[in-house]
Write an enzyme that holds these catalytic residues in place. Structure first.
Site, PDB file in Angstrom:
ATOM      1  N   ARG A  69      14.728  -5.965  61.432  1.00 23.67           N
ATOM      2  CA  ARG A  69      15.697  -4.998  60.871  1.00 23.67           C
ATOM      3  C   ARG A  69      15.643  -3.648  61.590  1.00 23.67           C
ATOM      4  NH1 ARG A  69      15.081  -6.632  54.513  1.00 23.67           N
ATOM      5  NH2 ARG A  69      16.746  -8.168  54.577  1.00 23.67           N
ATOM      6  N   LYS A 230      23.142 -23.137  42.716  1.00 22.31           N
ATOM      7  CA  LYS A 230      24.043 -23.209  41.561  1.00 22.31           C
ATOM      8  C   LYS A 230      25.496 -22.902  41.869  1.00 22.31           C
ATOM      9  CE  LYS A 230      20.693 -21.460  38.246  1.00 22.31           C
ATOM     10  NZ  LYS A 230      20.442 -20.207  37.525  1.00 22.31           N
ATOM     11  N   GLY A 383      20.551 -14.868  53.886  1.00 19.24           N
ATOM     12  CA  GLY A 383      19.689 -15.684  53.033  1.00 19.24           C
ATOM     13  C   GLY A 383      19.104 -16.909  53.707  1.00 19.24           C
ATOM     14  N   GLY A 406      23.026 -10.740  49.822  1.00 25.38           N
ATOM     15  CA  GLY A 406      23.847 -10.374  48.661  1.00 25.38           C
ATOM     16  C   GLY A 406      25.144  -9.706  49.077  1.00 25.38           C
TER      17      GLY A 406
HETATM   18  P1  AMP Z   1      21.001 -19.902  47.003  1.00 25.59           P
HETATM   19  O1  AMP Z   1      20.080 -18.716  46.928  1.00 25.59           O
HETATM   20  O2  AMP Z   1      21.947 -20.022  45.874  1.00 25.59           O
HETATM   21  O3  AMP Z   1      21.652 -20.049  48.359  1.00 25.59           O
HETATM   22  O4  AMP Z   1      20.059 -21.148  46.801  1.00 25.59           O
HETATM   23  C1  AMP Z   1      19.001 -21.460  47.662  1.00 25.59           C
HETATM   24  C2  AMP Z   1      18.062 -22.378  46.943  1.00 25.59           C
HETATM   25  O5  AMP Z   1      18.757 -23.526  46.550  1.00 25.59           O
HETATM   26  C3  AMP Z   1      16.910 -22.812  47.788  1.00 25.59           C
HETATM   27  O6  AMP Z   1      15.735 -22.275  47.262  1.00 25.59           O
HETATM   28  C4  AMP Z   1      16.931 -24.323  47.663  1.00 25.59           C
HETATM   29  O7  AMP Z   1      15.652 -24.864  47.431  1.00 25.59           O
HETATM   30  C5  AMP Z   1      17.798 -24.549  46.445  1.00 25.59           C
HETATM   31  N1  AMP Z   1      18.423 -25.882  46.461  1.00 25.59           N
HETATM   32  C6  AMP Z   1      19.234 -26.384  47.388  1.00 25.59           C
HETATM   33  N2  AMP Z   1      19.556 -27.660  47.102  1.00 25.59           N
HETATM   34  C7  AMP Z   1      18.920 -27.981  45.952  1.00 25.59           C
HETATM   35  C8  AMP Z   1      18.844 -29.152  45.149  1.00 25.59           C
HETATM   36  N3  AMP Z   1      19.492 -30.268  45.485  1.00 25.59           N
HETATM   37  N4  AMP Z   1      18.081 -29.099  44.032  1.00 25.59           N
HETATM   38  C9  AMP Z   1      17.419 -27.987  43.695  1.00 25.59           C
HETATM   39  N5  AMP Z   1      17.451 -26.846  44.416  1.00 25.59           N
HETATM   40  C10 AMP Z   1      18.181 -26.842  45.542  1.00 25.59           C
END
Ligand code: AMP
Length: 427
Positions: A69, A230, A383, A406
């Site tokens: 950074r 999610k 991320g 974010g």
């Molecule tokens: P995000 O911050 O919403 O991009 O989510 C990232 C997280 O989603 C990571 O820590 C992954 O381990 C989790 N993730 C991705 N696919 C799955 C899955 N099939 N089941 C549970 N967690 C997941």
């Protein structure tokens, strides 16, 4: 491929989806591409306050473990030095909760910068106190000061006007180059711009040019790949992108809510039952808009949520009761990669599975490779996907890896980012 072809259309959208669609309409209201940059203002002999993102990680011995950074901020800093500005740098570091705490001091950043620039960066012992002011007042053209962590004052995160004014009084021009905090309306990211001419640095300029360009006028076909845990975290991005993309690819944990919406059993996979109706509406909307909507055809399932759990690959509509989906399967990897061939623009946010665990990382690795090889304008939205691309050595082959997880998500949602909205327009 499990697409929405054949899915019932014409049903009433849930109130939730309507609300999210309305929220996304903010994107075109602000012309990101019209913001002034450091090159649009005369900085010679002027005191210039630069908001950087020096929120770097440290190892157990207090050494900076990843200076990326800081390195990324050097282009703007060097431009200002070369153009004879008196440069006053500021940033946050960690979460000192509004109190002076030397654990979160920016002094190690000053030491790193001094080495990188080849001369001493003067470290102030406070933010807007005597030390910061006297160093600022004594700066000669081309010299650099770093003031202490702006979050040592609780007024920073409250965007307190008096604190913003004090920060502004150190300088004559404000430059924001911290994209990672541009979605926050804090004193050093937005409030200070009320009192000074305000422009962006090169980092923010690149973010808004590449991401703003893709949202406003993408080279087609425009493909978005969304993953992560999610649906609820990504509804805003999905609805905003549905208006713009030709293909929307869904992987990761959020895919199981869509599978449930198609009537599949999802076993113990992460699945948001309260978002199943919304998922149906999203698929209906995709069909109505002519967007090709792809979800995984096969899935790598595990017995338990553990890195070394027993695993196997099954068709997505045949997930048994005690199994959970933890990655996209090999057929899906191939289909997703094929969907990227010939793409003009690709935006990717979120892993395709639990990519932190070796046994469930293959889907994310294959998407990273396919994006790198696509030849498209490729935008990685911070991320986990950015980390995957960097770890795999594909970073150089991407057009743009966003410096803010974010912030890039909110940008893709079509939200107005306060740290950018606060900057002056070119005309
Ligand atoms: P995000 O911050 O919403 O991009 O989510 C990232 C997280 O989603 C990571 O820590 C992954 O381990 C989790 N993730 C991705 N696919 C799955 C899955 N099939 N089941 C549970 N967690 C997941």
């Amino acid at each position: 491929m499990c697409s929405v072809r054949g899915f019932a259309t014409g049903k009433e959208l849930t109130a939730n989806l309507v609300q999210h669609c309305a929220a996304g309409k903010g994107v075109n209201k602000m012309n990101y591409l019209n913001k002034k940059t450091v090159e649009d203002i005369d900085v010679a002999g002027k005191k210039v306050l630069v908001r950087c993102d020096f929120n770097v990680p440290f190892d157990g011995e207090g050494n900076i473990s990843d200076p990326k950074r800081i390195d990324e901020a050097l282009k703007t800093i060097k431009y200002l030095i070369d153009h004879k500005a008196k440069v006053i740098l500021c940033s946050h570091l960690g979460r000192p909760k509004g109190e002076f705490n030397m654990k979160y001091s920016l002094a190690p950043v000053a030491a790193y910068l001094s080495k990188a620039l080849g001369f001493e960066v003067k470290m102030a012992s406070d933010v807007v106190g005597e030390s910061a002011k006297s160093i600022a007042a004594s700066l000669k053209d081309g010299e650099v000061e770093l003031i202490e962590n702006v979050r040592f004052h609780k007024e920073e995160e409250k965007n307190d006007p008096e604190f913003s004014k004090q920060l502004a009084s150190l300088a004559e021009i404000y430059v924001n180059d911290a994209f990672g905090t541009a979605h926050r309306a804090h004193a050093s990211t937005a409030g200070v711009a009320d009192y000074l001419p305000a422009v962006c640095g090169y980092l923010i300029q690149k973010e808004i040019t590449v991401m703003g360009g893709a949202l406003e006028d993408p080279k087609r076909p425009f493909v978005a790949i969304l993953g992560g845990a999610k649906v609820s975290d990504k509804i805003g991005v999905i609805t905003n992108l549905l208006d713009k993309v030709d293909t929307l690819i869904i992987g990761g944990g959020m895919a199981y809510t869509f599978m449930k919406a198609l009537g599949y059993s999802t076993g113990t996979s992460i699945c948001e039952l309260d978002k199943v109706e919304l998922a149906k509406d999203i698929m209906t909307m995709a069909k109505d808009k002519g967007v090709s909507f792809l979800i995984p055809e096969d899935t790598v399932v595990g017995m338990e949520y553990k890195p070394d759990t027993e695993f196997k690959t099954v068709p997505s509509d045949q997930i048994e009761d005690n199994w959970m989906g933890l990655d996209i399967g090999p057929k899906t990897r191939e289909k997703f990669a094929n969907a990227l061939v010939g793409a003009g623009t690709v935006v990717w946010n979120g892993p395709m599975g639990v990519s932190e665990w070796e046994n469930f990382a293959a889907g994310t690795i294959s998407v990273a490779k396919a994006v790198a090889e696509s030849g498209a304008i490729s935008i990685i939205g911070g991320g986990d996907s950015a980390a995957a691309v960097e770890k795999l050595g594909y970073a150089d082959r991407m057009t743009h890896i966003s410096t803010g997880g974010g912030a890039s998500l909110e940008f893709l949602e079509g939200k107005v980012l306060p740290g950018i909205a606060a900057l002056n327009d070119k005309n």
